[in-house]
Design a protein around this motif. Sequence first.
Motif, PDB file in Angstrom:
ATOM      1  N   ALA A 103       0.691  -4.312  -0.328  1.00 55.84           N
ATOM      2  CA  ALA A 103       0.204  -2.072  -0.596  1.00 55.84           C
ATOM      3  C   ALA A 103       1.305  -1.917  -0.306  1.00 55.84           C
ATOM      4  O   ALA A 103       1.595  -0.840  -0.018  1.00 55.84           O
ATOM      5  N   PHE A 104       2.011  -1.899   1.208  1.00 57.04           N
ATOM      6  CA  PHE A 104       2.643  -1.438   2.414  1.00 57.04           C
ATOM      7  C   PHE A 104       3.985  -1.628   1.705  1.00 57.04           C
ATOM      8  O   PHE A 104       4.373   0.207   1.277  1.00 57.04           O
ATOM      9  N   VAL A 105       4.037  -2.152   0.738  1.00 53.48           N
ATOM     10  CA  VAL A 105       5.589  -2.218   0.305  1.00 53.48           C
ATOM     11  C   VAL A 105       5.546  -1.635  -1.019  1.00 53.48           C
ATOM     12  O   VAL A 105       6.454  -0.945  -1.739  1.00 53.48           O
ATOM     13  N   VAL A 106       4.418  -2.301  -2.159  1.00 56.71           N
ATOM     14  CA  VAL A 106       4.185  -0.851  -3.108  1.00 56.71           C
ATOM     15  C   VAL A 106       4.496   0.491  -2.896  1.00 56.71           C
ATOM     16  O   VAL A 106       4.634   1.264  -3.129  1.00 56.71           O
ATOM     17  N   GLY A 107       3.836   0.321  -1.862  1.00 59.09           N
ATOM     18  CA  GLY A 107       3.448   2.039  -1.119  1.00 59.09           C
ATOM     19  C   GLY A 107       4.730   2.883  -0.750  1.00 59.09           C
ATOM     20  O   GLY A 107       5.367   4.148  -1.176  1.00 59.09           O
ATOM     21  N   THR A 108       5.643   1.627  -0.198  1.00 55.37           N
ATOM     22  CA  THR A 108       6.798   2.596   0.182  1.00 55.37           C
ATOM     23  C   THR A 108       7.713   2.691  -1.122  1.00 55.37           C
ATOM     24  O   THR A 108       8.707   3.490  -0.921  1.00 55.37           O
ATOM     25  N   MET A 148      -7.733  -0.942  -1.434  1.00 57.59           N
ATOM     26  CA  MET A 148      -6.646  -1.631  -1.838  1.00 57.59           C
ATOM     27  C   MET A 148      -5.364  -2.340  -3.110  1.00 57.59           C
ATOM     28  O   MET A 148      -4.287  -1.543  -3.477  1.00 57.59           O
ATOM     29  N   VAL A 149      -5.967  -3.218  -2.978  1.00 55.01           N
ATOM     30  CA  VAL A 149      -5.466  -3.408  -4.861  1.00 55.01           C
ATOM     31  C   VAL A 149      -5.523  -2.661  -5.671  1.00 55.01           C
ATOM     32  O   VAL A 149      -4.585  -2.322  -6.678  1.00 55.01           O
ATOM     33  N   GLY A 150      -6.927  -2.116  -6.325  1.00 52.03           N
ATOM     34  CA  GLY A 150      -6.861  -0.904  -6.846  1.00 52.03           C
ATOM     35  C   GLY A 150      -5.766  -0.137  -6.977  1.00 52.03           C
ATOM     36  O   GLY A 150      -5.398   0.351  -8.272  1.00 52.03           O
ATOM     37  N   LEU A 151      -5.760   0.711  -5.885  1.00 55.32           N
ATOM     38  CA  LEU A 151      -4.565   1.409  -5.904  1.00 55.32           C
ATOM     39  C   LEU A 151      -3.186   1.238  -5.703  1.00 55.32           C
ATOM     40  O   LEU A 151      -2.046   1.804  -5.843  1.00 55.32           O
ATOM     41  N   THR A 152      -3.070  -0.066  -5.388  1.00 59.45           N
ATOM     42  CA  THR A 152      -1.544  -0.541  -5.805  1.00 59.45           C
ATOM     43  C   THR A 152      -1.374  -0.730  -7.320  1.00 59.45           C
ATOM     44  O   THR A 152       0.536  -0.537  -7.886  1.00 59.45           O
TER      45      THR A 152
END
Length: 627
Positions: A382-387, A461-465
Amino acid sequence: MTEFLNQTIWLVPFYGLIGAILTLPWATGVIRRTGPRPAAYFNILMTIVTCIHGGVIFRSAVNQPMVNEFVFDWLQVGGVNFSFALEVSPVSTGAVEVVTSLSLLAQLYALGYLEKDWALARFFALMGFFEGAMSGIALSNSLLLSYALLETLTLSTYLLVGFWYAQPLVVTAARDAFLTKRVGDMLLLMGVVTLASLAGSLDFNNLYDWAGTATLSPVFATLLGLALIAGPLGKCAQFPLHLWLDEAMEGPNPASVLRNSLVVCCGAYVLIKLLPILALSPVTLSVLVVIGTVTAIGASLVAIAQVDIKRSLSHTTSAYLGLVFIAVGTGRADIAAALLLAHAFAKALLFMSTGSIILTTSNQNLTEMGGLWSRMPATTTAFVVGTAGMIGLLPLGGYWALSKGINSLWTDSPGLVATFIVVNGITALGLTRVFRLIFLGTPQPKTRRTPEVAWPMAFPMVGLTLITLIMPLLLQQLNLLPPDKYEYLVKVPQLLLLGSSVVGCAIGGLIDLPRTGLRSISLPVRFLQDLLAYDFYVDRLYNLTVVFAVDLFSKLTAWIDRHIVDGAVNLVGLATVVGGQSLKYSVSGKSQFYLLTILIGVSVLAVLMSWPLSQWDWERWLFLNGQ
């Protein structure tokens, strides 16, 4: 059925309020036996209803892109018509879907994050209040209604930041957030009142018609424009009203998810709707560009020097909204909308991942973390995709939104293009630094036995990813990207944007990040570190200037009130008491004496009132007689 839902669009903002009301028996402690979780379920259910209602209207608006307006007349006085107008268009209904979908994911996340908090019901009541205000702003087509809902957001922010009110630092943060926003809101109110008197209406359509024919002096148009941008300036945490967002990180993380992704966007959304009026003053648009540039560069630099994980991300929010202000200041509302949409989902995902880390480690200090990538795979992803969704990396939404902004400014404003590229590179460096400190390296004492979060937090968190990964498709569906976007991949602006992202990530991956002794022994380097870590000492500058002036003025007015105003009143009262005490020994008790006293008093009063008139008549008589 669709027609019925369209006609009841006004219900959408009320669903969140209904959910908040339903939680009150648990929030107030009337119901204790069941625990607070049923309150959360009621609020989540109302948010799901809002998503369904808004989704049906959004699909109808996209298929038939006619703008419908629902006007509710409230008051007509002094030639001004005060009404509440709601707009049904692809943009407004799409904004509602963004608000409700992120609110739903944040509430599901909060169900796990605050599972053991005794005030869970109160938190969900405030979240329903929060959601209702943001949905109303998305649908509002009236400046009056937008202003009222922005005030509601200010109150909601105060209550959510101060949720853990037993902590002194939390109380201070809530107070500062409220008072800082009030500065901008008061100036915005002045602009709203002025517009009402000039245009005779506060509906945006009527304001646009008025702006098309208005002839204002440059000075007046500039003052009006500056008053109107003051409110969004505070809501979007832009310089000089930017410090509140950093302090607001003392609140619960699920509220920070919405505050950094949606609340700041609501201020920018109102600013975009005000653009035709702001265009009356070129100076106002230039001020927007300057403020956006200063905030974007300054906040991105401050973010790379923070050791608190939430505060580091909050400064990147201010920096990204600075780019939105630049887009609005240059008159490109479509670029601002694309930036807002890409930022909202990516930043919400970043805050969800950091919230998972804070919950499992009971720690927010970056220097005490490390080695979490193998223990928390979903959070790491999640952090990597958000970044990647925040910065200019292919193929996610942040790249396309930033690329669109650079393309539009490439010919006319190379300086602003440089701002976009520099801010993107610094943001990439800062987020890479945070990733290394949290997920890479040797596990620290607080991260050695850290598990992945439970499914109530992992599911949203997975859904938002997934939503962040398909953001380019959403931008394309909303016509926020050009149809021939792939032709721009090999052009100079895109290569510079992509290069800044790669260089920023490379520097963030290669620089030395010691976990102890972070302050350099070199005085120049230490000075630079402290300058960035303490936000260029802006808060201390405020204490020496604004706070000192307000404190001095308050003491002066208090002294005048106590010694002059109160002294005069007390003197009159004392004279009355002394006079009454003296007279009570000299009266005879006969009515004739009282009547004589009244006649004497009235005679003296009449002489005093007629004395200036008699003096004027005597001087006139002397003049007429030549003397």
